[in-house]
Design an enzyme around this catalytic site. Structure first.
Site, PDB file in Angstrom:
ATOM      1  CG  ASP A  68      -1.743   1.208   1.379  1.00  8.78           C
ATOM      2  OD1 ASP A  68      -2.610   1.427   0.517  1.00  8.78           O
ATOM      3  OD2 ASP A  68      -1.544   1.962   2.356  1.00  8.78           O
TER       4      ASP A  68
ATOM      5  CD  GLU B 279      -2.028   2.271  -3.581  1.00  8.13           C
ATOM      6  OE1 GLU B 279      -3.194   2.562  -3.876  1.00  8.13           O
ATOM      7  OE2 GLU B 279      -1.616   2.246  -2.402  1.00  8.13           O
TER       8      GLU B 279
END
Length: 701
Positions: A334, A371
């Protein structure tokens, strides 16, 4: 009981709590602490808490505090009290009982139960139970063959329609593996399962005023402890997680975890110390050099100091544990661009933690996915790392495909680049199409159904006055905003969903689906359902029957991708096939003309030449895409580029009424070369070469 527990100096390694033949060894890093005490609670709660002060002359090696407890039961709970200097950048509070960053499990009850013990009582548990993996080994699915299915553990089975005895748990997910097998995906990617507090949010529903929850879980208390509330029996969370992994592997499905190591749940200045802040705030977090406040590149109040040696080794140790002890196959990071930031937030050219994760020998066969952006505007799609090991969520694929399927002019060149594997982003440094994780939707944003049903977000239920969530959805509602009964609008929506799916699954790169998109799941236009622990987010299993035709389409489309290597290339297309002068991919506009790279044409034809392998002739494909919202596109069908005696057959027509929307080649209607074929607005037609042998005639409506 304390009198029967004896202490020894212990060992500084490994960090965390480890059961040994001599006893339980505890080791904790803290460079700036002045006093450290181990606090334990025995299974008999009547015994209360026991404190073991650590003498730095005996229980400290370098910056690691350690102690060995002899005769202590492995079922104990533990934590630490720490004091230190009250100076610039420090945040010590000896009244708090802190979590061990290396803890493998925490006390916890069922989902939604309050956890008042956090910070006030020992909560960390020891991984002491044996487990029989029964020979389970990593599947090692080649990255080019991977099809990712992103899901939320609770939301996947929590809806009453799941019909499970333990909905919303790891066990519940295990009981739905047959569905995943039938769908054909090869990997499940779980939204965060590391411990978090779902009750931390202060938002309430705007009309009922009921408290909302941190449903997604992107606010970790720890990095390596699976969430107890995701287990049907919270005390057995470790082995229930292992049971799930073993069952997935038996079904041929890998397991990826969405890991959040860019920030923690401790927040900024107003947050509570539960672990890292009270252990060594200046080491674990990025701080402003002037006032010592937390730098916030995560949007969550703090940012982990990921490239400090201590923090980066914590991250690697955590991942190793997930791989070695829990048999996890891959990780999605993330806000991974935070991993590229230095001690004061500057972007590093060669960030140590990114290289360490790519080169770690234990993680060598593990899939790692970034990401490649953060909440402060750093956007690194295509440039997150030069290592071939790192794949990336390709946000450019999402945006360019959406733009084309919204009817925007001038989007054909970008669409072609994405279909071919995004060479503009990944050709550098010897990377390839498989470094691109292709997606159109994810947990964050509209579902696929909502992408074709809404132009504006509808997040009022989140309690933030519809201010949260992205305003740039690149969506079109197909003629009406939200729910509609108009037949034309509904038909256009169904057509566009199927066309999106074709582009996603027949493009080079690694496709990722979101749970429920194959069933037409809607969130009512909510594009940021992070705190919606209700039917907005839960998968309604009644859709399996209601939208069975769409599910069939996805199943057959996934199977088509898996059958044909032409959709799963590991290298980019050369200008011409070696020695033949015939291109492996051809681009067409309308009426047989070359593709319109500089104009406003909204149609694209893609001719894929199948690669011949020894003993097998791979089929060719002609994909016709119409991005216009109003007008049909007229394509001239080219001759098959390889092998005589083969003919085109229509296998996909996203504008057709099911079951004619997708078929096997043997069932498809024949299409003659040179024929002009009309593709309706927002539709896609796919032709495949096949022989006449075994051809079954089917009359088209």
């Amino acid at each position: 009981m304390k009198g029967t527990i004896q202490t020894r100096p212990g060992s500084p390694l490994p960090l965390g709590a480890q059961q040994t033949p001599q006893g339980i060894n505890f080791a904790l890093f803290s460079r700036h602490a002045e006093t450290v005490s181990l606090v334990i609670a025995l299974p008999d709660s009547a015994a209360g808490q026991m404190l073991f002060p650590l003498d730095p002359a005996v229980h400290k090696t370098g910056d690691v505090w350690h102690i060995l407890l002899v005769n202590a039961p492995p079922t104990l709970r533990y934590g630490y009290r720490i004091s230190g200097p009250d100076q610039h950048g420090h945040a010590y509070d000896a009244t708090r009982i802190l979590l061990d960053p290396y803890a493998r499990a925490l006390d916890g009850g069922a989902w939604g139960e309050r956890r008042p013990a956090l910070g006030t009582a020992p909560c960390c548990r020891i991984d002491h139970e044996s487990y029989d993996w029964e020979g389970d080994r990593p599947l090692g699915t080649p990255i080019q063959d991977t099809i990712i299915y992103e899901l939320h553990v609770r939301g996947f089975t929590r809806h009453p329609s799941s019909g499970l005895s333990c909905p919303g748990t790891f066990r519940g997910l295990s009981e739905k593996i047959g569905y995943l097998q039938d769908l054909g995906i090869t990997a499940v990617e779980l939204l965060p399962v590391a411990e978090f507090d779902e009750n931390e949010t202060l938002f309430t529903h705007p009309t009922s005023h009921a408290p909302l929850r941190n449903y997604w879980g992107y606010n970790p208390l720890l990095f390596g402890a699976p969430k107890a509330a995701y287990a049907s029996a919270p005390a057995s969370v470790l082995n229930e997680f292992r049971d799930m992994v073993k069952a997935l592997h038996r079904a041929g499905i890998e397991l990826f975890l969405d890991v959040v190591c860019n920030h923690t749940a401790e927040g900024g200045a107003g947050g509570q110390s539960t672990s890292f802040r009270g252990i060594d705030n200046r080491i674990y977090y990025l701080l402003d050099p002037w006032d010592g406040s937390h730098l916030n590149f995560s949007g969550c109040g703090n940012t982990c100091n990921c490239n400090h040696p201590v923090t980066r080794h914590l991250i690697v140790d955590m991942l190793r544990w997930w791989v070695v002890e829990m048999h996890v196959d891959g990780f999605r990071f993330d806000l991974a661009s935070i991993l590229n930031r230095g001690p004061e937030g500057a972007i590093l050219a060669d960030p140590p933690v990114v290289e360490l994760l790519a080169e770690d020998p234990v993680l060598a066969q593990t899939k790692i996915i970034a990401e490649p952006w953060d909440a402060a505007g750093l956007y690194q799609v295509g440039s997150f790392s030069s290592s071939r090991r790192w794949a990336e969520w390709n946000g450019r694929f999402r945006d360019d495909v959406r733009a084309f399927m919204c009817g925007r002019p001038g989007t054909v060149p970008a669409l072609a680049t994405r279909i071919a594997g995004s060479s503009d982003l990944y050709r550098k440094h010897g990377r390839g199409p498989c470094n691109s994780i292709n997606f159109i939707t994810s947990h964050d944003g509209f579902t696929l159904h909502d992408l074709v049903s809404f132009e504006a977000k509808h997040n009022e239920a989140n309690g933030e006055g519809n201010r949260d969530g992205d305003n740039n959805n690149i969506s079109w509602n197909s003629g009406a905003e939200g729910a509609s009964t108009e037949a034309g609008v509904l038909a256009m929506r169904e057509r566009r969903i199927r066309s999106f799916a074709v582009i996603l699954l027949l493009s080079n790169g690694v496709p990722m689906l979101v749970a429920g998109d194959e069933l037409g799941r809607s969130q009512g236009g909510n594009n940021n359902a992070w705190n919606q622990d209700n039917e907005t987010s839960w998968l309604d299993w009644r859709l399996v029957q209601k939208n069975s035709a769409l599910l069939r389409f996805f199943r057959l489309l996934i199977a088509l991708r898996k059958r044909h290597p032409v959709f799963r290339r590991t290298g980019f297309y050369p200008e011409a096939a070696a020695g033949s002068g015939s291109p492996e991919i051809g681009w067409f506009g309308q009426h047989g003309r070359p593709a319109d790279w500089g104009g406003n044409d909204q149609a694209l034809g893609v001719l894929l030449k199948g690669a011949a392998t020894p003993g097998q002739a791979e089929d060719d494909f002609f994909i016709m895409l119409n991005g216009s919202a109003n007008a049909p596109a007229l394509f001239s069908v080219p001759p098959p580029p390889t092998r005589s005696g083969r003919h085109w057959r229509r296998i996909i027509d996203t504008a057709a009424i099911p079951p004619l929307d997708i078929n096997l080649a043997a069932e498809g209607s024949m299409v003659s070369s040179g024929r002009h074929l009309s593709v309706p607005a927002m539709a896609c037609v796919v032709l495949q070469t096949a022989t006449l042998q075994g051809f079954r005639t089917r009359r088209r409506p």
